[in-house]
Design a protein around this motif. Structure first.
Motif, mmCIF file in Angstrom:
data_model
loop_
_atom_site.group_PDB
_atom_site.id
_atom_site.type_symbol
_atom_site.label_atom_id
_atom_site.label_comp_id
_atom_site.label_asym_id
_atom_site.label_seq_id
_atom_site.Cartn_x
_atom_site.Cartn_y
_atom_site.Cartn_z
ATOM 1 N N PRO A 167 35.396 45.657 22.851
ATOM 2 C CA PRO A 167 35.017 44.486 22.076
ATOM 3 C C PRO A 167 33.519 44.328 21.911
ATOM 4 C CG PRO A 167 35.942 43.850 24.191
ATOM 5 C CD PRO A 167 36.109 45.324 24.089
ATOM 6 N N ASP A 168 33.184 43.746 20.775
ATOM 7 C CA ASP A 168 31.786 43.476 20.471
ATOM 8 C C ASP A 168 31.403 42.199 21.212
ATOM 9 O OD1 ASP A 168 29.998 42.948 17.324
ATOM 10 O OD2 ASP A 168 29.316 43.118 19.380
ATOM 11 N N ALA A 169 31.169 42.320 22.493
ATOM 12 C CA ALA A 169 30.941 41.126 23.314
ATOM 13 C C ALA A 169 29.945 41.450 24.406
ATOM 14 C CB ALA A 169 32.251 40.653 23.936
ATOM 15 N N SER A 170 29.273 40.404 24.856
ATOM 16 C CA SER A 170 28.280 40.571 25.899
ATOM 17 C C SER A 170 28.949 40.921 27.228
ATOM 18 C CB SER A 170 27.481 39.283 26.049
ATOM 19 O OG SER A 170 26.674 39.365 27.196
ATOM 20 N N ALA A 171 28.249 41.694 28.024
ATOM 21 C CA ALA A 171 28.780 42.058 29.334
ATOM 22 C C ALA A 171 28.550 40.970 30.363
ATOM 23 C CB ALA A 171 28.130 43.352 29.807
ATOM 24 N N VAL A 172 27.792 39.965 29.999
ATOM 25 C CA VAL A 172 27.476 38.927 30.990
ATOM 26 C C VAL A 172 28.161 37.618 30.634
ATOM 27 C CG1 VAL A 172 25.241 39.984 31.463
ATOM 28 C CG2 VAL A 172 25.390 38.097 29.845
ATOM 29 N N GLU A 173 28.332 36.805 31.650
ATOM 30 C CA GLU A 173 28.878 35.470 31.435
ATOM 31 C C GLU A 173 27.735 34.548 31.042
ATOM 32 O OE1 GLU A 173 32.711 36.691 32.719
ATOM 33 O OE2 GLU A 173 32.005 34.945 31.615
ATOM 34 N N GLU A 174 28.058 33.589 30.214
ATOM 35 C CA GLU A 174 27.030 32.647 29.767
ATOM 36 C C GLU A 174 26.384 31.946 30.955
ATOM 37 O OE1 GLU A 174 24.604 31.244 27.003
ATOM 38 O OE2 GLU A 174 26.119 32.796 26.738
ATOM 39 N N SER A 175 27.178 31.736 32.015
ATOM 40 C CA SER A 175 26.656 31.019 33.175
ATOM 41 C C SER A 175 25.630 31.834 33.955
ATOM 42 C CB SER A 175 27.808 30.674 34.112
ATOM 43 O OG SER A 175 28.480 31.860 34.484
ATOM 44 N N LYS B 185 41.699 36.307 30.832
ATOM 45 C CA LYS B 185 41.249 37.295 31.828
ATOM 46 C C LYS B 185 42.145 37.208 33.056
ATOM 47 C CE LYS B 185 37.102 36.947 33.142
ATOM 48 N NZ LYS B 185 35.684 36.848 33.451
ATOM 49 N N PRO B 186 42.130 38.231 33.893
ATOM 50 C CA PRO B 186 42.988 38.194 35.076
ATOM 51 C C PRO B 186 42.504 37.242 36.159
ATOM 52 C CG PRO B 186 41.755 40.243 35.007
ATOM 53 C CD PRO B 186 41.499 39.536 33.708
ATOM 54 N N ALA B 187 41.241 36.842 36.101
ATOM 55 C CA ALA B 187 40.709 35.953 37.149
ATOM 56 C C ALA B 187 39.620 35.096 36.533
ATOM 57 C CB ALA B 187 40.145 36.764 38.311
ATOM 58 N N PRO B 188 39.379 33.929 37.092
ATOM 59 C CA PRO B 188 38.291 33.094 36.573
ATOM 60 C C PRO B 188 36.956 33.794 36.747
ATOM 61 C CG PRO B 188 39.706 31.845 38.065
ATOM 62 C CD PRO B 188 40.079 33.294 38.219
ATOM 63 N N ALA B 189 36.043 33.515 35.832
ATOM 64 C CA ALA B 189 34.702 34.079 35.923
ATOM 65 C C ALA B 189 34.006 33.516 37.153
ATOM 66 C CB ALA B 189 33.913 33.737 34.662
ATOM 67 N N LYS B 190 33.217 34.366 37.786
ATOM 68 C CA LYS B 190 32.538 33.929 39.007
ATOM 69 C C LYS B 190 31.583 32.769 38.744
ATOM 70 C CE LYS B 190 32.812 38.384 41.294
ATOM 71 N NZ LYS B 190 32.147 39.664 41.437
ATOM 72 N N GLY B 191 30.957 32.770 37.602
ATOM 73 C CA GLY B 191 29.953 31.749 37.325
ATOM 74 C C GLY B 191 30.537 30.399 36.999
ATOM 75 N N ASP B 192 31.268 30.316 35.908
ATOM 76 C CA ASP B 192 31.708 29.007 35.428
ATOM 77 C C ASP B 192 33.206 28.791 35.562
ATOM 78 O OD1 ASP B 192 32.730 30.644 33.540
ATOM 79 O OD2 ASP B 192 31.532 29.928 31.876
ATOM 80 N N GLY B 193 33.888 29.731 36.168
ATOM 81 C CA GLY B 193 35.318 29.556 36.415
ATOM 82 C C GLY B 193 36.177 29.716 35.176
#
Lengths: 211, 261
Positions: A167-175, B185-193
């Motif tokens: 997917p054309d998506a960032s590897a990082v979370e916004e948080s 996703k299979p699990a909540p994101a570590k940062g913001d859940g």
């Protein structure tokens, strides 16, 4: 625009290059590292993110991502090094889409250089919407005060259409992205996320006399 | 017979078929014209299994999440029992997370239509002689929404082209309904859940993807009109065996059979 990196650690070690041994690893089934051959893979350089990474033995990886490639986040503290996070894709070598993150100066320098080539070619009409194919063709021995380390030779060999599984998506979370003080206390809603619809009131009973 | 599709025994098209034609035409020829179908991959089996578990949980809000997970695991086991893919066990372990996350989000939508799950839809594209069909996950008529669930390792920031085309078919078949994709996703994101991202297509998105589908279908029709001999058509296309589409050894072997190298 050059990448503001150049200074080890992998945040989510799906695929990593060990600059001390000149070896590539992916996460083995059941955990641990599984060595692989020098890979050829798609690298989502259009969505690469840079930032501060800290990888400590026995602790969860930490990272603070720059708000943009040309805006460096302030260093979060001791032990953090400049690095990058990017998604890579190869069914053959990686088993699919994986994350590649590193704060190794040698890996970062290699990525920075291949990014420069990417940036030069990405604007060409024939490359629009495509993803670069990167081949690791060898490694250069880099001798410094820490002994001999290796810098992988990464070559952009061609451009291909983006596979649906990549997917054309960032590897990082916004948080994970630095937003200053305000962001530290808040958890913003994900960009584009549509909340569930409001519950509808239960229908009023209709009596026969209403007809 | 002037209809190039029916000449080759193609009574209908689908978004997934047209997406495959656009992405790897050689594989489309091998599968759809020569009948050498690829085995269902582990990610596809995962998606179907999670859907099955979430579906029973949506239709019975009182049903425990554990029962929904059990349904998903059974569906996955049935689908993959003979699949040698080494990713099988790892993917199976993730099923509970996917089901929990998706249910937490989608139960907020209330009850889906009783007959909606995998309901068949059919639309017509201008100048295309055969219909395009699809199967929707859930229709929430109370809210005017179609929702399609996608399992993913990472939440996307936008709906990709292949999903967009799929959604365009569903939305077009449902008039004024909104079209949403729920990426889990299979699990909540570590940062913001965050574990589920729901993205909705705009009207412009639907129109643009529908126009693309029509152009892709026209291209396919023109290609099929070249010959009534599927083998001859296969001889006009060169597969890209480096592509992930051919990564399964059995698919690669069939490709070698068909294309000669």
């Amino acid at each position: 625009m050059a990448l503001n990196i150049g200074a080890s650690g992998i945040i989510r070690p799906y695929v990593k290059y060990n600059a001390k041994s000149d070896k590539w690893f992916i996460r083995a089934e059941g955990g641990g590292d599984l060595e692989i051959a020098r890979p050829t893979f798609l690298l989502d350089l259009a969505n690469i993110r840079t930032g501060w990474l800290r990888f400590q033995e026995g602790q969860a990886p930490e990272r603070l991502i720059d708000p943009a490639l040309d805006k460096v986040a302030p260093t979060p503290g001791e032990g953090f090094k400049r690095g990058f996070v990017v998604m890579a894709f190869s069914p053959k070598f990686f088993g699919g889409a994986v994350e590649m993150a590193s704060a190794s100066i040698h890996v970062s320098n290699a990525i920075r250089d291949v990014y420069a080539v990417f940036e030069e070619q990405a604007g060409r009409t024939e490359n629009r919407g495509k993803v670069p194919v990167i081949a690791c063709t060898g490694a250069d021995a880099m001798k410094d005060k820490y002994g001999t380390n290796y810098r992988p030779k990464l070559e952009l060999t061609k451009w291909v259409d983006r596979p649906a599984e990549f997917p054309d998506a960032s590897a990082v979370e916004e948080s994970e992205v630095w937003k200053g003080n305000a962001a530290a206390a808040s958890k913003p809603a994900p960009a584009g996320h549509v909340p569930p619809p409001a519950a509808r009131p239960a229908p009023q009973p209709v009596y026969e006399t209403d007809f | 017979m002037s209809n190039p599709f029916e000449r080759h025994g193609i009574g209908h098209l689908s978004a997934s078929s047209l997406n495959l034609w656009a992405a790897e035409p050689a594989l489309w020829i091998m599968e759809r014209l020569l009948g050498r179908r690829s085995p269902s991959g582990i990610p596809a089996a995962r998606g179907k299994a999670v859907e099955a578990g979430v579906n029973i949980g949506l239709h019975d809000p009182a049903l425990s999440v554990e029962a929904c997970i059990e349904e998903a695991e059974s569906a996955f086991d049935r689908e993959t029992t003979l699949n040698p893919d080494p990713r099988r066990d790892e993917e199976r372990k993730k099923l509970p997370g996917y089901v929990r996350g998706a249910l937490a989000e989608l139960r907020q939508y209330g009850l889906p239509d009783a007959d909606g799950y995998q309901g068949k839809v059919e639309i017509r594209l201008d100048d295309i002689a055969v219909p395009v069909i699809g199967f929707v996950d859930w229709r929430f008529s109370a809210h005017g929404l179609i929702v399609d669930l996608k399992t993913t390792e990472r939440l996307p920031s936008a709906i990709g082209a292949s999903h967009g085309r799929q959604g365009a078919v569903y939305a077009t078949a449902h008039g004024n309904f909104g079209m949403r994709f729920a990426y889990a996703k299979p699990a909540p994101a570590k940062g913001d859940g965050r574990q589920v991202q729901v993205l909705e297509m705009s009207g412009d998105d639907v129109r643009a993807h529908l126009a693309a589908l029509r152009l892709i279908a026209l291209s396919l029709g023109r290609f099929l009109a070249l010959s009534h001999d599927a083998r001859e058509l296969a001889g006009l296309i060169v597969p890209d065996f480096d592509s992930f589409y051919w990564s399964d050894p059995s698919v690669r072997a069939a490709g070698r059979d068909v294309f000669g190298f």
